[in-house]
Design a protein around this motif. Structure first.
Motif, short mmCIF file in Angstrom:
data_model
loop_
_atom_site.label_atom_id
_atom_site.label_comp_id
_atom_site.label_asym_id
_atom_site.label_seq_id
_atom_site.Cartn_x
_atom_site.Cartn_y
_atom_site.Cartn_z
N VAL A 68 0.94 -1.15 -0.19
CA VAL A 68 0.01 0.00 0.14
C VAL A 68 1.06 1.26 -0.02
O VAL A 68 2.11 1.24 0.55
N GLU A 70 2.84 4.71 0.77
CA GLU A 70 2.80 5.55 1.80
C GLU A 70 3.45 6.84 1.36
O GLU A 70 4.29 6.69 0.63
N ASN A 192 -3.99 4.68 -1.01
CA ASN A 192 -4.03 5.15 0.43
C ASN A 192 -4.52 6.62 0.10
O ASN A 192 -4.06 7.67 0.64
#
Length: 409
Positions: A68, A70, A192
């Protein structure tokens, strides 16, 4: 666990557990579950559907099959859009740079063509040199410098979805609501994001044929997004005729260039602005001004250069990718355009080579349709209803019967 038993369970309409879904997704991603077994499971899901809980578990399992994104603490809001797919649906190429003008970060991970609908990545790759495969480190640096990237799924992001997406495209399981939701939301949640707008199409050229189906899909995606902490909004947009006046990869990029330069088809610019307003912090008038005054166009040029593309080719893509056969399809009588069926037009583009019939097919960037008349527009007898861009005379002749069915005046 036993894969045939799980296929049978879903075939009989029973609910799979979180653990069973995780087992299927992990096994398929690692190559331990064969394509033919996953195809059978996808077909069972297509016919039997999934509960909201199953869909959430599937989305999470697919998202967690990879990494995911960041971001640094205190970085700008992360925003994106997803379209469920349509014919001539080119909004991402205008919307992504426009949203980056608002000091948002736009980490756009896109897909290829699916079924008869075109894909953002295929369109981007018609720009000479454009690199959709930049790694995460470079993508983050690009967000910091220009606020936007447009890439394909890396090997690390949702590898399960990448494999399942390719399988669905060639096994007749594209229109499954559960699989659409999980595919879209796993990728978008892996970005995200803070805010996401969904462009949910309905009509002949969309996977959802009715407004009611589109509303159900929008609600299902919004529910999954909100459960996972993302602000999700949606627009329902009709897809009974193509968006804009072009269908085909390089042809659509050329049309996007027109819109980014403050011109181009009104329906494309209107939809882009409506979608942007859903996730932007500025007013519609400011977004429209950035389209008109060249601000969004300059941002797009920066994006193309940043991803190794030749931005100097953008205004002459029609010459870079020129189909050998370009012929008008003329009106047989005077009147108004009553029908320009999006689904059939999409099938024409596919047959010309603008899409894929199998997962490994190459895309022909030059072919497609341009100067497409809109429903309600007047035409004279003999006037072109559209222009066909074909690789060969044989290719042109093969689509003429479909065009006869697609259009009425």
């Amino acid at each position: 666990m036993h894969v045939p038993t799980l296929i049978e369970k879903k075939r009989e309409g029973q609910e799979l557990t979180k653990e069973e879904i995780e087992f299927l997704i992990e096994g398929f991603t690692l190559g331990e579950i064969a394509d033919y077994q996953m195809s059978a499971w996808a077909m069972a899901v297509f016919f039997r559907g999934m509960t909201a809980v199953e869909t959430q578990h599937l989305t999470t399992a697919m998202m967690e099959s990879g990494s995911v994104l960041e971001y640094p603490k205190g970085s700008p809001p992360k925003v994106d859009k997803h379209s469920t797919g349509g014919i001539g649906d080119k909004t991402s190429l205008v919307l992504a740079p426009l949203l980056a003008c608002d000091e948002n970060w736009v980490p756009m991970i896109s897909g290829r063509g699916l079924g008869i609908t075109g894909g953002t990545l295929d369109k981007l790759e018609s720009i000479p040199g454009f690199n959709i495969h930049i790694d995460e480190r470079r993508a983050l640096a690009q967000l910091k410098s220009i606020g936007v990237f447009m890439i394909g799924q890396t090997a690390d992001i949702c590898p399960a979805d990448k494999k399942l997406y390719a399988l669905r495209d060639v096994t007749g399981t594209v229109p499954s609501q559960a699989l659409i939701v999980a595919s879209i939301m796993s990728k978008k949640l892996a970005e995200n994001l803070d805010r996401l707008v969904l462009d949910v199409k309905f009509g002949s050229g969309a996977f959802m044929k009715t407004r009611k189906e589109a509303q159900q899909l929008a609600a299902a995606m919004s529910k999954v997004g909100k459960l996972m902490g993302v602000q999700v909004t949606h627009l329902l947009s009709p897809m009974d005729e193509p968006l804009g006046r072009t269908v085909g990869n390089a042809l659509e990029v050329s049309e996007c260039v027109e819109v980014l330069q403050g011109d181009g088809p009104k329906d494309v610019a209107t939809l882009v602005l409506d979608l942007a307003e859903e996730v932007s912090t500025v007013k519609h008038s400011q977004l429209a001004a950035w389209l008109k005054d060249g601000t969004a166009w300059k941002k797009f040029i920066s994006l193309v250069y940043a991803q190794d593309g030749d931005a100097s080719s953008l205004e002459k893509l029609g010459e870079v990718h020129r189909a050998p056969v370009i012929q008008p399809f003329a009106a047989k009588s005077a009147g108004k355009v009553k029908k320009m069926d999006a689904e059939t037009i999409g099938r024409v583009s596919l047959l010309l080579g603008g899409g894929r019939k199998t997962a490994n097919d190459a895309i022909d960037f030059a072919v497609g349709l341009s100067e497409i008349k809109k429903i309600g527009e007047p035409v004279e007898k003999g006037e072109p209803l559209l222009m066909v861009h074909a690789r060969s005379e044989q290719g042109l002749q093969s689509v003429l019967p479909l065009l006869e069915k697609a259009i009425s005046t």
